[in-house]
Design a protein around this motif. Structure first.
Motif, PDB file in Angstrom:
ATOM      1  N   UNK A  78       0.837  -1.204   0.000  1.00 57.80           N
ATOM      2  CA  UNK A  78       0.000   0.000   0.000  1.00 57.80           C
ATOM      3  C   UNK A  78       0.869   1.250   0.000  1.00 57.80           C
ATOM      4  N   UNK A  79       1.934   1.245   0.824  1.00 56.20           N
ATOM      5  CA  UNK A  79       2.842   2.393   0.869  1.00 56.20           C
ATOM      6  C   UNK A  79       3.462   2.645  -0.499  1.00 56.20           C
ATOM      7  N   UNK A  80       3.815   1.568  -1.195  1.00 55.07           N
ATOM      8  CA  UNK A  80       4.414   1.703  -2.531  1.00 55.07           C
ATOM      9  C   UNK A  80       3.400   2.288  -3.519  1.00 55.07           C
ATOM     10  N   UNK A  81       2.156   1.849  -3.416  1.00 55.03           N
ATOM     11  CA  UNK A  81       1.121   2.384  -4.306  1.00 55.03           C
ATOM     12  C   UNK A  81       0.929   3.883  -4.088  1.00 55.03           C
ATOM     13  N   UNK A  82       1.036   4.317  -2.828  1.00 60.09           N
ATOM     14  CA  UNK A  82       0.910   5.743  -2.523  1.00 60.09           C
ATOM     15  C   UNK A  82       2.115   6.503  -3.069  1.00 60.09           C
ATOM     16  N   UNK A  83       3.307   5.978  -2.817  1.00 59.92           N
ATOM     17  CA  UNK A  83       4.523   6.657  -3.255  1.00 59.92           C
ATOM     18  C   UNK A  83       4.611   6.767  -4.769  1.00 59.92           C
ATOM     19  N   UNK A  84       4.087   5.767  -5.479  1.00 63.53           N
ATOM     20  CA  UNK A  84       4.148   5.780  -6.941  1.00 63.53           C
ATOM     21  C   UNK A  84       3.019   6.595  -7.563  1.00 63.53           C
ATOM     22  N   UNK A  85       2.118   7.093  -6.714  1.00 61.15           N
ATOM     23  CA  UNK A  85       1.034   7.920  -7.236  1.00 61.15           C
ATOM     24  C   UNK A  85      -0.156   7.137  -7.734  1.00 61.15           C
ATOM     25  N   UNK A  86      -0.157   5.814  -7.520  1.00 60.22           N
ATOM     26  CA  UNK A  86      -1.304   5.006  -7.934  1.00 60.22           C
ATOM     27  C   UNK A  86      -2.493   5.207  -6.994  1.00 60.22           C
ATOM     28  N   UNK A  87      -2.196   5.609  -5.767  1.00 58.68           N
ATOM     29  CA  UNK A  87      -3.233   5.973  -4.807  1.00 58.68           C
ATOM     30  C   UNK A  87      -2.984   7.418  -4.407  1.00 58.68           C
ATOM     31  N   UNK A  88      -3.998   8.255  -4.552  1.00 56.81           N
ATOM     32  CA  UNK A  88      -3.855   9.676  -4.276  1.00 56.81           C
ATOM     33  C   UNK A  88      -4.741  10.078  -3.099  1.00 56.81           C
ATOM     34  N   UNK A  89      -4.533  11.285  -2.542  1.00 58.65           N
ATOM     35  CA  UNK A  89      -5.348  11.748  -1.424  1.00 58.65           C
ATOM     36  C   UNK A  89      -6.841  11.617  -1.697  1.00 58.65           C
ATOM     37  N   UNK A  90      -7.542  11.085  -0.706  1.00 59.64           N
ATOM     38  CA  UNK A  90      -8.992  10.864  -0.734  1.00 59.64           C
ATOM     39  C   UNK A  90      -9.409   9.620  -1.524  1.00 59.64           C
ATOM     40  N   UNK A  91      -8.446   8.911  -2.130  1.00 56.40           N
ATOM     41  CA  UNK A  91      -8.788   7.644  -2.788  1.00 56.40           C
ATOM     42  C   UNK A  91      -9.158   6.602  -1.741  1.00 56.40           C
ATOM     43  N   UNK A  92     -10.198   5.807  -2.030  1.00 59.99           N
ATOM     44  CA  UNK A  92     -10.623   4.739  -1.131  1.00 59.99           C
ATOM     45  C   UNK A  92      -9.786   3.488  -1.382  1.00 59.99           C
TER      46      UNK A  92
END
Length: 216
Positions: A15-29
């Motif tokens: 999950x941390x990697x998905x956030x760092x790579x921009x695949x998950x952005x602020x407010x994404x569920x």
């Protein structure tokens, strides 16, 4: 010895990697079912990782919506820069004298690769190379708890995708950051531990220059 990772740890890293790579952005569920399917695991370790990320301020657990990626305020980003600067500086100082000629050569390679990636607007490659650059010395600091906390702090800085704007501002910002990487490398070569600590804390992670991404 490499630290054993539980299923929860693997989900946390994913999950941390998905956030760092921009695949998950602020407010994404966070889609728990999709993670279970992607990693081929049960729901329990996924829930455990989500609860840990929420306790660390990376995610919000919202009623009727579930876990969402938390957006950081400008103040929170600056505060994180201060803490990361201290931890990163201490890691660099601790690693001084522990780096081999091969380590230094690898860091030099990463610096040159970052310049090439930036000029080609290959920002994903830039991010990979800058992560590898910092990992060389953090992995030699001799403090597993420090490494773990540093990674957690960095995971809170939500990386947004870099845009290759016509004015070239993004590339210039990243080129300046890489000039800082080059300066760090020279300090490592001189084994200047105190200077490394100061440079990382006061320059590289200067909260007044904090950007809402992980370009460092």
């Amino acid at each position: 010895m490499e630290k054993y990772k539980s299923l929860k740890d693997h989900v946390y890293d994913y999950i941390a990697e998905q956030i760092l790579e921009g695949n998950l952005e602020p407010e994404d569920k966070i889609n728990e079912a999709a993670i279970c399917e992607e990693l081929n695991i049960s729901r329990t370790p996924v829930r455990e990782a989500l609860i840990q990320l929420a306790s660390e301020g990376v995610l919000h657990n919202r009623a009727r919506k579930g876990f969402v990626v938390r957006a950081l305020s400008e103040r929170e980003v600056k505060e994180l820069y201060v803490v990361i600067g201290l931890l990163d500086g201490y890691a660099a100082k601790s690693a001084c004298g522990q780096l081999t000629e091969k380590d230094l050569a690898n860091m030099s390679f990463y610096v040159e690769s970052m310049d090439v990636a930036i000029k080609a607007a290959n920002f994903e490659m830039y991010h990979m190379q800058q992560t590898a650059f910092h990992n060389v010395y953090t992995q030699k600091c001799g403090n597993d708890t420090l490494i773990e906390q540093l990674e957690k702090m960095k995971s809170k800085l939500l990386k947004k995708s870099y845009v290759d704007d016509p004015e070239g501002k993004t590339r210039e910002i990243l080129l300046q950051t890489n000039r800082e990487h080059r300066a760090l490398l020279e300090l490592f070569k001189r084994q200047a531990g105190d200077e490394l600590f100061d440079y990382l804390m006061k320059v590289h992670w200067n909260p007044e220059n904090a950007a809402y991404d992980v370009s460092k």
